[in-house]
Design a protein around this motif. Structure first.
Motif, PDB file in Angstrom:
ATOM      1  N   LEU A  26       0.818  -1.217   0.000  1.00 29.31           N
ATOM      2  CA  LEU A  26       0.000   0.000   0.000  1.00 29.31           C
ATOM      3  C   LEU A  26       0.847   1.260   0.000  1.00 29.31           C
ATOM      4  O   LEU A  26       0.310   2.358  -0.065  1.00 29.31           O
ATOM      5  CB  LEU A  26      -0.912   0.005   1.235  1.00 29.31           C
ATOM      6  N   SER A  27       2.166   1.109   0.103  1.00 24.20           N
ATOM      7  CA  SER A  27       3.043   2.269   0.122  1.00 24.20           C
ATOM      8  C   SER A  27       4.414   1.835  -0.412  1.00 24.20           C
ATOM      9  O   SER A  27       4.560   0.728  -0.947  1.00 24.20           O
ATOM     10  CB  SER A  27       3.139   2.829   1.542  1.00 24.20           C
ATOM     11  N   ALA A  28       5.405   2.698  -0.241  1.00 22.95           N
ATOM     12  CA  ALA A  28       6.736   2.441  -0.789  1.00 22.95           C
ATOM     13  C   ALA A  28       7.307   1.135  -0.250  1.00 22.95           C
ATOM     14  O   ALA A  28       7.130   0.793   0.922  1.00 22.95           O
ATOM     15  CB  ALA A  28       7.660   3.607  -0.455  1.00 22.95           C
ATOM     16  N   VAL A  29       8.001   0.399  -1.123  1.00 25.37           N
ATOM     17  CA  VAL A  29       8.636  -0.865  -0.741  1.00 25.37           C
ATOM     18  C   VAL A  29      10.124  -0.588  -0.559  1.00 25.37           C
ATOM     19  O   VAL A  29      10.804  -0.160  -1.491  1.00 25.37           O
ATOM     20  CB  VAL A  29       8.399  -1.944  -1.817  1.00 25.37           C
ATOM     21  N   TYR A  30      10.631  -0.843   0.658  1.00 27.54           N
ATOM     22  CA  TYR A  30      11.994  -0.442   1.021  1.00 27.54           C
ATOM     23  C   TYR A  30      13.006  -1.586   1.023  1.00 27.54           C
ATOM     24  O   TYR A  30      14.206  -1.336   0.996  1.00 27.54           O
ATOM     25  CB  TYR A  30      11.993   0.192   2.422  1.00 27.54           C
ATOM     26  N   GLY A  31      12.550  -2.821   1.101  1.00 30.32           N
ATOM     27  CA  GLY A  31      13.492  -3.934   1.193  1.00 30.32           C
ATOM     28  C   GLY A  31      12.960  -5.156   0.495  1.00 30.32           C
ATOM     29  O   GLY A  31      11.740  -5.369   0.401  1.00 30.32           O
ATOM     30  N   ILE A  32      13.871  -5.997   0.010  1.00 32.35           N
ATOM     31  CA  ILE A  32      13.482  -7.200  -0.721  1.00 32.35           C
ATOM     32  C   ILE A  32      14.529  -8.279  -0.461  1.00 32.35           C
ATOM     33  O   ILE A  32      15.718  -7.989  -0.297  1.00 32.35           O
ATOM     34  CB  ILE A  32      13.353  -6.894  -2.236  1.00 32.35           C
ATOM     35  N   SER A  33      14.067  -9.523  -0.374  1.00 34.26           N
ATOM     36  CA  SER A  33      14.979 -10.631  -0.117  1.00 34.26           C
ATOM     37  C   SER A  33      14.396 -11.909  -0.709  1.00 34.26           C
ATOM     38  O   SER A  33      13.165 -12.071  -0.758  1.00 34.26           O
ATOM     39  CB  SER A  33      15.218 -10.802   1.387  1.00 34.26           C
ATOM     40  N   LEU A  34      15.277 -12.804  -1.147  1.00 35.51           N
ATOM     41  CA  LEU A  34      14.882 -14.090  -1.711  1.00 35.51           C
ATOM     42  C   LEU A  34      15.227 -15.199  -0.736  1.00 35.51           C
ATOM     43  O   LEU A  34      16.314 -15.198  -0.152  1.00 35.51           O
ATOM     44  CB  LEU A  34      15.610 -14.357  -3.026  1.00 35.51           C
ATOM     45  N   HIS A  35      14.316 -16.148  -0.579  1.00 33.25           N
ATOM     46  CA  HIS A  35      14.630 -17.312   0.247  1.00 33.25           C
ATOM     47  C   HIS A  35      15.671 -18.155  -0.484  1.00 33.25           C
ATOM     48  O   HIS A  35      15.583 -18.369  -1.695  1.00 33.25           O
ATOM     49  CB  HIS A  35      13.370 -18.137   0.499  1.00 33.25           C
ATOM     50  N   PRO A  36      16.702 -18.639   0.230  1.00 31.84           N
ATOM     51  CA  PRO A  36      17.800 -19.332  -0.463  1.00 31.84           C
ATOM     52  C   PRO A  36      17.454 -20.698  -1.029  1.00 31.84           C
ATOM     53  O   PRO A  36      18.148 -21.176  -1.921  1.00 31.84           O
ATOM     54  CB  PRO A  36      18.879 -19.459   0.620  1.00 31.84           C
ATOM     55  N   THR A  37      16.401 -21.342  -0.535  1.00 34.90           N
ATOM     56  CA  THR A  37      16.134 -22.711  -0.996  1.00 34.90           C
ATOM     57  C   THR A  37      14.781 -22.901  -1.660  1.00 34.90           C
ATOM     58  O   THR A  37      14.615 -23.844  -2.439  1.00 34.90           O
ATOM     59  CB  THR A  37      16.236 -23.689   0.196  1.00 34.90           C
ATOM     60  N   ILE A  38      13.803 -22.063  -1.380  1.00 30.69           N
ATOM     61  CA  ILE A  38      12.492 -22.220  -2.006  1.00 30.69           C
ATOM     62  C   ILE A  38      12.160 -20.952  -2.786  1.00 30.69           C
ATOM     63  O   ILE A  38      12.708 -19.892  -2.536  1.00 30.69           O
ATOM     64  CB  ILE A  38      11.396 -22.523  -0.956  1.00 30.69           C
ATOM     65  N   ASP A  39      11.257 -21.097  -3.743  1.00 24.18           N
ATOM     66  CA  ASP A  39      10.919 -19.987  -4.638  1.00 24.18           C
ATOM     67  C   ASP A  39       9.932 -19.035  -3.963  1.00 24.18           C
ATOM     68  O   ASP A  39       8.756 -18.950  -4.317  1.00 24.18           O
ATOM     69  CB  ASP A  39      10.340 -20.524  -5.947  1.00 24.18           C
ATOM     70  N   VAL A  40      10.444 -18.328  -2.971  1.00 27.95           N
ATOM     71  CA  VAL A  40       9.627 -17.391  -2.201  1.00 27.95           C
ATOM     72  C   VAL A  40      10.365 -16.061  -2.128  1.00 27.95           C
ATOM     73  O   VAL A  40      11.579 -16.010  -1.945  1.00 27.95           O
ATOM     74  CB  VAL A  40       9.355 -17.957  -0.781  1.00 27.95           C
ATOM     75  N   LEU A  41       9.607 -14.986  -2.277  1.00 31.05           N
ATOM     76  CA  LEU A  41      10.139 -13.628  -2.262  1.00 31.05           C
ATOM     77  C   LEU A  41       9.511 -12.882  -1.088  1.00 31.05           C
ATOM     78  O   LEU A  41       8.313 -12.987  -0.851  1.00 31.05           O
ATOM     79  CB  LEU A  41       9.789 -12.948  -3.583  1.00 31.05           C
ATOM     80  N   ILE A  42      10.316 -12.138  -0.333  1.00 29.20           N
ATOM     81  CA  ILE A  42       9.808 -11.361   0.805  1.00 29.20           C
ATOM     82  C   ILE A  42      10.127  -9.893   0.568  1.00 29.20           C
ATOM     83  O   ILE A  42      11.266  -9.542   0.261  1.00 29.20           O
ATOM     84  CB  ILE A  42      10.418 -11.830   2.141  1.00 29.20           C
ATOM     85  N   THR A  43       9.131  -9.051   0.718  1.00 23.66           N
ATOM     86  CA  THR A  43       9.311  -7.605   0.570  1.00 23.66           C
ATOM     87  C   THR A  43       8.763  -6.905   1.809  1.00 23.66           C
ATOM     88  O   THR A  43       7.804  -7.383   2.431  1.00 23.66           O
ATOM     89  CB  THR A  43       8.586  -7.069  -0.679  1.00 23.66           C
ATOM     90  N   VAL A  44       9.372  -5.771   2.154  1.00 19.70           N
ATOM     91  CA  VAL A  44       8.926  -4.985   3.306  1.00 19.70           C
ATOM     92  C   VAL A  44       8.877  -3.521   2.897  1.00 19.70           C
ATOM     93  O   VAL A  44       9.549  -3.112   1.944  1.00 19.70           O
ATOM     94  CB  VAL A  44       9.878  -5.157   4.513  1.00 19.70           C
TER      95      VAL A  44
END
Length: 491
Positions: free
Chosen positions: A265-283
């Protein structure tokens, strides 16, 4: 007769139908749960009150036997040593001894009363018991009766148990790369260690050759500042996020966007990929972290709990799989399977803007304006503070050699020994010609995969590459280590 027949044919009272009796019973009064519980407790108290009031008498003899058995079991070896030394002292002529409050022995022949108080007359000297079986009278001022302090009574100061820091060569500026037209906000190195990508306030993602520093490619598509980049180790994908609330997946074979992840809903400041599964995390600035399925673009979990902007995120293959740092001064450890918070670390007093995971140890570091803290996974146990970088720290990075580096808003770089927290080098970056002195801030940094090159992105629109000084030695750059100053403050 008729009356008798009628009476005989009628139903007796004790055989009346149940429904008839129920109608005649008075209504049952309903009590609250609190009243019922209180009555139950009172009944229990009354029932067992007699047991507590009539306790069996205590046998003093049994108490003495119990204490003697316990003393022999726990202090048997000590008691044997004391008795042996008592006998030796008796042979030397010092027989009138008793215990003092501190566990030693006191002689009564030199002005000490039997109750432990000092007599008004005579020499006020204490006979201290030492390891070498010597009984030396020591005055109350600390000097012996001979005027010299016995060396056996001088307690050796315990040496600091803090290990000496490992020597690290100093770092120096190796290359300055220009090309962006705005603040350079993020950087990532690809898994092959051949190139790295940067994102800036000019809305462009640029890919640079790591060896030569030459520009290889520019990717346009964001409509606001690019704040986060990460390259997948298993796919030819580059993921980016920005202040335009967009999260994009770039196919590096075609150099174009193939997926968008909508939900912030607002600016996305951080992003990371899980090292073993195809999952993306954003904050981001909406105070949540979002877990995305890389392929289906589904928002699997929304990590809610922070009360302010979430500025940084880490992922790893084992618990806790997700770690987030926020402007609400807390760090949260998340279970990726359930999307629930496992722990909240509240040690920091100001915004947590940067996190860094150690590449080999099961530990991570967090940075705030107050200090840098080290933590041990999986429960987030606090290890130590790294104090001294008094600025707003925007970025952290650590390599396999145990060199932790912190970069701040004022352009200062501090290099730390991970194990001891020793700050072995400080660098102040120089702004490039055409920029103001206030544009010396460092926004992000990362080591390459070899850990020998440090890449920083700065407010003067440049990218700087640092390398270790090959000519430095332990003699030319000695470790200025002061263990008394580096005491670990646990808070």
């Amino acid at each position: 007769m008729i009356g008798f027949a009628e009476h005989a044919g009628s139903t007796p009272l004790h055989e009346a139908p149940e429904s008839t009796l129920r109608e005649k019973d008075p209504p049952v009064q309903k009590h609250s749960v609190h009243t019922l519980v209180f009555r139950s407790l009172k009944r229990t108290h009354d029932m067992f009150l007699s047991d507590h009031s009539a306790l069996p008498p205590v046998s003093e003899n049994a108490e003495k036997i119990c204490k003697a058995v316990k003393a022999k079991d726990q202090y048997g070896s000590v008691i044997a040593i004391v008795e042996k030394q008592r006998r030796e002292l008796a042979q030397e002529g010092i027989t009138d001894m008793h215990h003092n409050e501190n566990g030693g022995f006191v002689s009564n022949k030199d002005g000490m009363a039997a109750d432990g108080s000092v007599k008004s007359s005579g020499d006020t000297s204490l006979a201290l018991f030492t390891q070498n079986k010597a009984m030396l009278p020591v005055g109350l001022d600390g000097a012996s009766s001979t005027g010299k302090m016995p060396t056996s009574l001088v307690s050796q100061k315990k040496l600091s148990s803090m290990p000496k820091p490992k020597w690290h060569p100093p770092w120096k500026l190796h290359r300055v790369i220009s090309g962006h037209l705005g603040w350079v906000r993020c950087v990532t190195v690809e898994p092959g260690n051949e190139w790295f990508a940067t994102g800036a306030a000019d809305r462009v993602i640029k890919i640079w050759d790591l060896a030569s520093g030459k520009l290889k490619l520019s990717l346009t598509g964001h409509v606001s500042t690019v704040r986060g980049l990460v390259v997948s180790p298993r796919h030819p994908y580059l993921f980016s996020c920005g202040e335009d609330r967009q999260v994009k997946c770039w196919d590096l074979e075609y150099n174009k966007v193939i997926r968008h992840y909508h939900g912030h809903l607002s600016a996305v400041y951080g992003i990371s990929l899980h090292p073993t599964i195809d999952v993306l995390i954003t904050v981001g600035r909406d105070s949540v972290g979002r877990v995305w399925d890389m392929r289906t673009k589904a928002n699997i979990h929304t990590l809610s709990g922070h009360t302010n902007t979430v500025a940084s995120v880490l992922t790893q293959a084992v618990e806790p799989q997700v770690i987030t740092g926020s402007h609400d001064s807390t760090i949260r450890l998340w279970d990726l399977a359930s999307g629930k918070s496992m722990a909240t670390l509240t040690n920091h007093k100001k915004s947590v803007r940067a996190l860094a995971m150690h590449p080999d140890l099961y530990m991570f570091a967090s940075a705030s304006t107050d200090n840098i803290k080290q933590w041990k996974c999986p429960k987030g146990e606090f290890i130590q503070n790294l104090s001294g970088h008094n600025a707003i720290i925007n970025a952290l990075a650590v390599n396999q050699d145990g060199v932790l580096v912190s970069g701040a808003d004022n352009g200062s770089l501090n290099f730390w020994d991970w194990r001891t927290g020793y700050n072995f080098q400080r660098i102040q970056t120089q702004v490039q010609p055409g920029s103001m002195d206030s544009e010396a801030g460092i926004f992000s940094m990362t080591y390459d995969l070899s850990g020998t090159r440090l890449i920083t992105t700065e407010a003067d629109k440049t990218i700087k590459v640092y390398k270790e000084d090959d000519e430095a030695t332990e003699e030319s750059h000695p470790v200025d280590w002061k263990p008394d100053i580096l005491k670990r403050r646990r808070f």
